[in-house]
Design a protein around this motif. Structure first.
Motif, short mmCIF file in Angstrom:
data_model
loop_
_atom_site.label_atom_id
_atom_site.label_comp_id
_atom_site.label_asym_id
_atom_site.label_seq_id
_atom_site.Cartn_x
_atom_site.Cartn_y
_atom_site.Cartn_z
N ALA A 5 -0.51 2.99 3.61
CA ALA A 5 -1.29 2.96 2.37
C ALA A 5 -1.14 4.27 1.62
CB ALA A 5 -2.76 2.70 2.68
N ILE B 159 -5.55 -2.93 3.77
CA ILE B 159 -5.11 -2.65 5.13
C ILE B 159 -6.33 -2.24 5.95
CG2 ILE B 159 -3.59 -1.25 6.57
CD1 ILE B 159 -1.90 -0.80 4.00
N SER C 170 -1.65 -0.26 -2.34
CA SER C 170 -2.03 -0.44 -0.93
C SER C 170 -3.20 0.49 -0.64
CB SER C 170 -0.87 -0.13 0.00
OG SER C 170 0.20 -1.03 -0.22
N THR D 32 2.47 -1.54 7.63
CA THR D 32 2.35 -1.16 6.22
C THR D 32 1.50 0.10 6.10
OG1 THR D 32 2.45 -3.48 5.55
CG2 THR D 32 1.56 -1.93 3.95
N LYS E 55 -3.59 -4.53 -1.94
CA LYS E 55 -3.05 -4.86 -0.62
C LYS E 55 -3.96 -4.13 0.37
CE LYS E 55 1.38 -4.96 -0.04
NZ LYS E 55 2.79 -4.52 0.11
#
Length: 271
Positions: free
Chosen positions: A145, A109, A58, A143, A107
């Motif tokens: 990171a 962000i 992430s 979410t 992923k």
């Protein structure tokens, strides 16, 4: 005598036009209006062909800006109020990272919209509580990171290389000129846990501008009439696309170096 002058004019015009056409790519035509199209670059396929990692990291993006302050150069050598490079390079960074391994590597962000996102989540909670009371369904947590990617456009050098050539004979001449600019970007991968810079990449891309031209300057009929004809074409490589390619090259290098240092492991060999 008038017939001779007309023939001379036609002859000189034919030479000029053929010269300019040959200096270009043999297609000396006025461009037509083109419709919108999706933008692709040469490096995008390389990013897509990267194998996804065993564990998807992430990565948060807070800001990625133009840090040069460079202004666009005018044809007369001065500067304008327009910036030399795009003021939204983060668009290309997010685009490159979301296309790595066909969208299966990072992923991503986007923290640049955190304020708007927080307000919208607050609005949803208030609306749900107003209609459902204390039994309102809670929103999932945001979410977080483990790493932040930062950096920006750190250099834009004008006319790092330039040159040209020309010739003239009996009033008929042609010339060629070119100039290269360079855009440089920096990418840094920072650990959220420690603040340590894990990876640092600098990549650059040249921007080529070319110009081809020809002219005729001729006196006819004992100097009583003057013929002067000019024609030319100039091509400038897109600064935005060059910036995009530099960013994609940086992301690709970041992925390869991260694999070498063990920050992630490819789920197989690259295609």
């Amino acid at each position: 005598m008038k017939m001779v002058a007309r023939l001379s004019l036609l002859f000189l015009s034919a030479i000029l036009v053929s010269s300019c056409a040959s200096m270009g790519d043999g297609n000396f035509q006025i461009p037509i209006v083109e419709g919108p199209k999706v933008q692709y670059t040469l490096l995008e396929q390389e990013l897509r062909d990267i194998q996804p990692p065993i564990r998807k990291p992430s990565v948060a993006i807070y800001e990625f800006t133009d840090q040069t302050g460079q202004k666009k150069q005018n044809s007369n050598g001065g500067t304008s109020f327009s910036s030399a490079v795009t003021q939204a390079p983060d668009v290309y960074l997010i685009r490159a990272m979301t296309r790595a391994a066909d969208g299966n590597f990072f992923k991503v962000i986007d923290r640049q919209v955190l304020d708007s996102l927080t307000k919208e989540r607050q609005l949803i909670r208030q609306t749900r509580e107003s209609y459902d009371g204390s039994g309102a369904k809670k929103l999932p947590a945001l979410t977080f990171a483990g790493m932040i990617i930062t950096g920006g456009i750190v250099g834009y050098d004008s006319a790092t290389e330039s040159g040209g050539a020309g010739a003239r004979y009996l009033g008929i001449g042609s010339s060629r000129e070119y100039s290269r600019d360079t855009v440089t970007i920096n990418l840094r991968l920072v650990s959220v846990a420690t603040g340590e810079v894990l990876l640092d990449v600098i990549s650059s891309k040249t921007i080529l501008s070319t110009a081809f031209g020809g002219d005729v300057f001729k006196f006819i009929e004992s100097g009583t009439e003057l013929i002067e004809i000019e024609s030319g074409i100039a091509t400038n490589e897109s600064v935005s696309i060059a910036t995009q390619r530099a960013i994609e090259a940086g992301v690709l290098e970041l992925i390869l170096r991260g694999n070498q240092k063990g920050f992630w492991t490819f789920n197989g060999e690259s295609k």
